[in-house]
Write a protein that holds these residues in place. Structure first.
Motif, PDB file in Angstrom:
ATOM      1  N   SER A   1       0.827  -1.214   0.000  1.00  0.00           N
ATOM      2  CA  SER A   1       0.000   0.000   0.000  1.00  0.00           C
ATOM      3  C   SER A   1       0.859   1.260   0.000  1.00  0.00           C
ATOM      4  N   SER A   2       1.931   1.271   0.776  1.00  0.00           N
ATOM      5  CA  SER A   2       2.808   2.447   0.796  1.00  0.00           C
ATOM      6  C   SER A   2       3.484   2.644  -0.553  1.00  0.00           C
ATOM      7  N   ALA A   3       3.868   1.553  -1.210  1.00  0.00           N
ATOM      8  CA  ALA A   3       4.482   1.673  -2.533  1.00  0.00           C
ATOM      9  C   ALA A   3       3.490   2.233  -3.553  1.00  0.00           C
ATOM     10  N   LEU A   4       2.242   1.811  -3.481  1.00  0.00           N
ATOM     11  CA  LEU A   4       1.230   2.328  -4.415  1.00  0.00           C
ATOM     12  C   LEU A   4       1.024   3.827  -4.235  1.00  0.00           C
ATOM     13  N   VAL A   5       0.881   4.264  -2.987  1.00  0.00           N
ATOM     14  CA  VAL A   5       0.673   5.688  -2.731  1.00  0.00           C
ATOM     15  C   VAL A   5       1.906   6.492  -3.132  1.00  0.00           C
ATOM     16  N   ALA A   6       3.082   5.988  -2.784  1.00  0.00           N
ATOM     17  CA  ALA A   6       4.317   6.686  -3.125  1.00  0.00           C
ATOM     18  C   ALA A   6       4.495   6.797  -4.639  1.00  0.00           C
ATOM     19  N   TRP A   7       4.140   5.749  -5.374  1.00  0.00           N
ATOM     20  CA  TRP A   7       4.231   5.777  -6.830  1.00  0.00           C
ATOM     21  C   TRP A   7       3.314   6.835  -7.411  1.00  0.00           C
ATOM     22  N   GLY A   8       2.132   6.952  -6.868  1.00  0.00           N
ATOM     23  CA  GLY A   8       1.213   7.978  -7.347  1.00  0.00           C
ATOM     24  C   GLY A   8       1.750   9.384  -7.133  1.00  0.00           C
ATOM     25  N   PHE A   9       2.345   9.643  -5.964  1.00  0.00           N
ATOM     26  CA  PHE A   9       2.907  10.961  -5.693  1.00  0.00           C
ATOM     27  C   PHE A   9       4.164  11.235  -6.519  1.00  0.00           C
TER      28      PHE A   9
ATOM     29  N   LEU B   1      -4.426  -5.702  14.776  1.00  0.00           N
ATOM     30  CA  LEU B   1      -2.980  -5.590  14.916  1.00  0.00           C
ATOM     31  C   LEU B   1      -2.266  -5.413  13.579  1.00  0.00           C
ATOM     32  N   TRP B   2      -2.978  -5.690  12.454  1.00  0.00           N
ATOM     33  CA  TRP B   2      -2.316  -5.552  11.165  1.00  0.00           C
ATOM     34  C   TRP B   2      -3.168  -4.869  10.103  1.00  0.00           C
ATOM     35  N   ALA B   3      -4.486  -4.891  10.231  1.00  0.00           N
ATOM     36  CA  ALA B   3      -5.340  -4.412   9.137  1.00  0.00           C
ATOM     37  C   ALA B   3      -5.218  -2.910   8.900  1.00  0.00           C
ATOM     38  N   GLY B   4      -4.814  -2.159   9.918  1.00  0.00           N
ATOM     39  CA  GLY B   4      -4.637  -0.722   9.708  1.00  0.00           C
ATOM     40  C   GLY B   4      -3.552  -0.384   8.711  1.00  0.00           C
ATOM     41  N   ASN B   5      -2.647  -1.319   8.456  1.00  0.00           N
ATOM     42  CA  ASN B   5      -1.563  -1.075   7.498  1.00  0.00           C
ATOM     43  C   ASN B   5      -2.029  -1.094   6.052  1.00  0.00           C
ATOM     44  N   VAL B   6      -3.273  -1.483   5.818  1.00  0.00           N
ATOM     45  CA  VAL B   6      -3.791  -1.486   4.442  1.00  0.00           C
ATOM     46  C   VAL B   6      -3.748  -0.080   3.844  1.00  0.00           C
ATOM     47  N   PHE B   7      -3.785   0.939   4.686  1.00  0.00           N
ATOM     48  CA  PHE B   7      -3.811   2.324   4.211  1.00  0.00           C
ATOM     49  C   PHE B   7      -2.417   2.948   4.142  1.00  0.00           C
ATOM     50  N   GLY B   8      -1.381   2.185   4.384  1.00  0.00           N
ATOM     51  CA  GLY B   8      -0.031   2.711   4.278  1.00  0.00           C
ATOM     52  C   GLY B   8       0.403   3.455   5.524  1.00  0.00           C
TER      53      GLY B   8
ATOM     54  N   GLU C   1       5.623   2.697 -21.364  1.00  0.00           N
ATOM     55  CA  GLU C   1       4.291   3.144 -21.771  1.00  0.00           C
ATOM     56  C   GLU C   1       4.185   3.247 -23.285  1.00  0.00           C
ATOM     57  N   MET C   2       5.277   3.649 -23.948  1.00  0.00           N
ATOM     58  CA  MET C   2       5.250   3.707 -25.415  1.00  0.00           C
ATOM     59  C   MET C   2       5.159   2.317 -26.022  1.00  0.00           C
ATOM     60  N   ASP C   3       5.659   1.320 -25.324  1.00  0.00           N
ATOM     61  CA  ASP C   3       5.553  -0.065 -25.803  1.00  0.00           C
ATOM     62  C   ASP C   3       4.189  -0.681 -25.524  1.00  0.00           C
ATOM     63  N   GLY C   4       3.306   0.078 -24.902  1.00  0.00           N
ATOM     64  CA  GLY C   4       1.950  -0.407 -24.679  1.00  0.00           C
ATOM     65  C   GLY C   4       1.658  -0.879 -23.270  1.00  0.00           C
ATOM     66  N   ALA C   5       2.599  -0.721 -22.340  1.00  0.00           N
ATOM     67  CA  ALA C   5       2.359  -1.148 -20.962  1.00  0.00           C
ATOM     68  C   ALA C   5       1.426  -0.169 -20.263  1.00  0.00           C
ATOM     69  N   GLY C   6       0.456  -0.703 -19.532  1.00  0.00           N
ATOM     70  CA  GLY C   6      -0.452   0.134 -18.779  1.00  0.00           C
ATOM     71  C   GLY C   6       0.170   0.618 -17.487  1.00  0.00           C
ATOM     72  N   HIS C   7      -0.592   1.422 -16.736  1.00  0.00           N
ATOM     73  CA  HIS C   7      -0.075   1.997 -15.501  1.00  0.00           C
ATOM     74  C   HIS C   7       0.300   0.904 -14.498  1.00  0.00           C
ATOM     75  N   TRP C   8      -0.592  -0.068 -14.341  1.00  0.00           N
ATOM     76  CA  TRP C   8      -0.318  -1.126 -13.375  1.00  0.00           C
ATOM     77  C   TRP C   8       0.888  -1.956 -13.790  1.00  0.00           C
ATOM     78  N   LYS C   9       1.028  -2.249 -15.094  1.00  0.00           N
ATOM     79  CA  LYS C   9       2.152  -3.053 -15.558  1.00  0.00           C
ATOM     80  C   LYS C   9       3.467  -2.302 -15.390  1.00  0.00           C
ATOM     81  N   VAL C  10       3.472  -1.001 -15.634  1.00  0.00           N
ATOM     82  CA  VAL C  10       4.680  -0.209 -15.430  1.00  0.00           C
ATOM     83  C   VAL C  10       5.081  -0.230 -13.955  1.00  0.00           C
ATOM     84  N   PHE C  11       4.091  -0.086 -13.086  1.00  0.00           N
ATOM     85  CA  PHE C  11       4.394  -0.097 -11.656  1.00  0.00           C
ATOM     86  C   PHE C  11       4.905  -1.453 -11.197  1.00  0.00           C
TER      87      PHE C  11
END
Length: 313
Positions: free
Chosen positions: A121-129, A175-182, A206-216
């Motif tokens: 989750s932290s990697a996803l948010v960090a990638w967006g920023f 004890l762990w589910a709160g980490n879902v939000f990073g 992206e020019m080769d056709g990879a989507g956002h999720w595939k690039v990440f």
């Protein structure tokens, strides 16, 4: 005829103007480089002594703990690093005195889930920023960083009320589910690492056709392995040693994690009148060894990730 005269005569025919020796431009002299001064013998001895003293200060408590776990009850606090009476009975009795296997399994489950969720989750948010430009990006990132200044005690009661309304009190989920939000610190660390990566790689994908999720998933994450390992190890240590949430949410002894179980053993055998300190220190050794092994396995990634983070952005 001199060389200078021949150059002067050749000037009109070849189009090259004559060169005046007085006006010749010389290349600037390179500034002298300061000598590479290495510390002398006295400096090296001082550094070596300081490192040895620091190492002893950090290692001695664990060595004492291991030594105390190998002593009978009467010799636990005799401060001998080499036990006068060596015994391994404590490592047998501790499994009978407390459900150590259940505590270790509960702690392993919580730690693995907390580590996986917060890293992804932290990697996803960090990638967006780091990768995408959108209105209010810097403001939102500032709010994420500002959340690190909120003390945990200020959100403890509201968080408990949320989990209680969901019927999760008494389970391992809080004890762990709160980490879902990073986590703000991990988001900051990974964002700085993403900013240090060449954007041409992502543009080419992206020019080769990879989507956002595939690039990440296939480009960004493999390049961010050192930082991901750092985040995972930090969270592993935090979840493995988390006592506060265990005290708040866990009720049944069989559901205890290792820190919560050690607290119950300390209350029962340390301050409850039975004074079985040998069992307390033995259980502490059993629960400390996994963390030492994890950090030994990941120390290279820790150094590489910390050294290469924060160089851009």
């Amino acid at each position: 005829m001199s060389t200078l005269d021949r150059a002067g005569e050749a000037g009109p025919t070849t189009g090259v103007p004559p060169v005046d020796p007085d006006e010749a431009v010389t290349a600037p002299a390179r500034a002298p480089q300061p000598p590479n001064r290495r510390p002398g013998l006295g400096g090296r001895i001082f550094v070596a002594v300081a490192l040895v003293v620091t190492t002893i200060a950090f290692v001695y408590p664990f060595v004492w703990l291991v030594s105390a776990s190998l002593k009978p009850r009467s010799d636990v606090f005799d401060n001998r690093l080499i036990p006068e009476t060596l015994t391994f009975d404590n490592y047998i009795e501790v499994w009978n005195a407390a459900p150590m296997a259940a505590w270790l399994l509960n702690t392993a489950f919580v730690t693995i889930m907390a580590t996986l969720t917060v890293t992804i989750s932290s990697a996803l948010v960090a990638w967006g920023f780091a990768r995408y430009q959108f209105r209010g990006r810097n403001f939102l990132f500032g709010l994420v960083l500002a959340s690190m200044m909120i003390p945990g005690a200020a959100t403890m009661i509201p968080t408990y009320l949320i989990w209680d309304s969901l019927g999760m009190v008494g389970t391992l989920t809080p004890l762990w589910a709160g980490n879902v939000f990073g986590t703000a610190f991990y988001i900051f660390l990974l964002r700085q690492f993403f900013l240090g990566l060449p954007t041409e790689l992502f543009d080419a994908a992206e020019m080769d056709g990879a989507g956002h999720w595939k690039v990440f998933w296939h480009v960004a994450l493999p390049l961010t392995k050192p930082a991901l390992v750092v985040v995972a190890l930090f969270e592993f240590q935090a979840a493995w040693t988390d006592l506060m949430r265990g005290l708040i949410y866990l009720r049944d002894r069989e559901d205890f994690t290792v820190p919560r179980g050690l607290k119950s053993m300390l209350d029962q055998f340390g301050f409850g009148g039975e004074w079985h300190w040998e069992l307390v220190v033995t259980a502490s050794v059993i629960t400390t060894v996994p963390m030492i092994l994890v950090f030994f396995l990941g120390q290279k990634q820790i150094i590489q990730g910390v050294a290469s983070t924060g160089t851009k952005g």
